[in-house]
Design an enzyme around this catalytic site. Sequence first.
Site, short mmCIF file in Angstrom:
data_model
loop_
_atom_site.label_atom_id
_atom_site.label_comp_id
_atom_site.label_asym_id
_atom_site.label_seq_id
_atom_site.Cartn_x
_atom_site.Cartn_y
_atom_site.Cartn_z
N ILE A 152 0.53 -0.90 -0.12
CA ILE A 152 0.00 -0.09 0.04
C ILE A 152 1.18 1.25 0.06
CG2 ILE A 152 -1.66 1.34 1.43
CD1 ILE A 152 -2.70 -1.37 2.24
N ASP A 171 10.60 2.67 7.23
CA ASP A 171 10.29 1.46 7.38
C ASP A 171 11.39 0.71 7.99
OD1 ASP A 171 8.05 -0.63 5.55
OD2 ASP A 171 9.48 -1.47 6.66
N SER A 229 -4.42 1.22 9.07
CA SER A 229 -3.49 0.21 9.23
C SER A 229 -4.29 -0.68 10.30
CB SER A 229 -1.93 0.36 9.43
OG SER A 229 -1.99 1.24 10.81
N ASP A 254 -9.74 4.97 10.15
CA ASP A 254 -10.25 3.90 9.37
C ASP A 254 -10.53 2.52 10.51
OD1 ASP A 254 -12.05 3.04 7.24
OD2 ASP A 254 -10.28 1.32 6.77
N GLU A 259 -13.75 -2.43 17.88
CA GLU A 259 -14.56 -2.59 16.66
C GLU A 259 -16.00 -3.40 16.76
OE1 GLU A 259 -12.48 -3.18 13.07
OE2 GLU A 259 -11.25 -1.46 13.23
N HIS A 282 -13.62 0.99 9.08
CA HIS A 282 -12.69 -0.11 8.71
C HIS A 282 -13.12 -0.61 7.13
CE1 HIS A 282 -9.88 -3.58 10.20
NE2 HIS A 282 -9.70 -3.30 8.85
N ILE A 283 -13.29 0.55 6.38
CA ILE A 283 -13.80 0.30 4.88
C ILE A 283 -12.50 0.61 3.70
CG2 ILE A 283 -16.16 0.59 5.22
CD1 ILE A 283 -15.86 3.36 4.26
N GLY A 284 -11.50 0.80 4.46
CA GLY A 284 -10.19 1.04 3.52
C GLY A 284 -10.20 0.21 2.34
N GLY A 285 -10.58 -1.30 2.49
CA GLY A 285 -10.30 -2.08 1.32
C GLY A 285 -11.81 -2.47 0.65
#
Length: 403
Positions: A152, A171, A229, A254, A259, A282-285
């Site tokens: 991503i 990273d 994430s 997100d 949850e 939680h709709i990122g994907g």
Amino acid sequence: MLKALLLENVHPLTVEILAAHGVEVETRSGALDESELIDALDGVHILGIRSKTQVTDAVIAASPELLTIGAFCIGTNQVDLRSAANHGVAVFNAPFSNTRSVVEIALAEIISLTRRLTERDKALHAGVWDKSAEGSHEVRGRTLGIVGYGNIGTQLSVLAENLGMSVVFYDTAEKLALGNARRLGSLDELLAVADIVTLHVDGRSGNAGLFGAKQLSQMKPGAIFLNLSRGFVVDTGALRDSILSHHLAGAAIDVFPEEPKKRGDAFESELRGLPNVILTPHIGGSTLEAQEAIGVFVANKIRDYVRSGSTTLSVNLPNLALESSTGVARVAHLHRNTPGVLAEVNRTLAEHGTNIEGQLLATRGEVGYVVTDAGSTVEAAVVEALQAMGQTIKLRVLTDTRS
């Protein structure tokens, strides 16, 4: 007949793919808690979940017939991967299928927050004409700091640069910078220069609490913060304080530490009601395109494993890319990775007159996987002898390995 239980509204194509290969499929819309899941898995060979269902050691230990778990999402931190490996349960996920969807929502939120569209929208819905450039900026020329430069993060890096943004990233693993993106040596360096900070780290336990009051205070005054994430990565109380003190100009979240299990449940968060803060469930994907791609990808991995024993891209078992059997039967033997297992398997086959047409072995940590194509039907005595080996975790004899 193999039986599958699919939870959390996985894509209908998953059902079609599994059913087309003789699997009996049961679907449920929501997640299940531990005791409910243990009961539901009685007699089940295939479990499909998304991010809400927690597959614990207790669940896996209580489900001896379970062969494989499909996580229809990127993350697998909701599954006890070590327990699954130790019980011979292959786990598959979709590490690439919803990458574009997450990247697009991140870009949309970056632009919305930088232009303060949330406040303009709210005012107009309330009947107030608030036409002003106050607090509104272009993203062109601003610096985007990406924490976590994986699938991503790298794609976001490329698209953000095309919008005229400068990109820096951090990273812990060695990563190749794409385009003009610059790798920084520490998170502190990134926080000092980024106008927008976006998190795209994985679900490993070491990332818990990665972003707290200290890190938020190190961000530039007026910066924007995004987390698409994992919910446990961010201290939401500290984020709330940073927004209310106007240290940060806005945020988009997100994922949350706690949850709801299913659509329509009540949602509570200390981030609700804050100015210029976008909260999404939680709709990122969660686009139709991504969910279809995930459904097809994971379903095909599950199909390949149950039919041929192939573990390609399994996240917890040794990876063997297997085609159809070259013999009459295929013996798939998951075992504890100790010396002498392969010799013992071959000795057992030889003692019973079973000719080996082909054989592959792979190991991964404490687990080994040897797959043998036999030139004849495998006798019950062979199966019993292999099952009786002290190192055996799970044994399957496959007679039809066509994909």
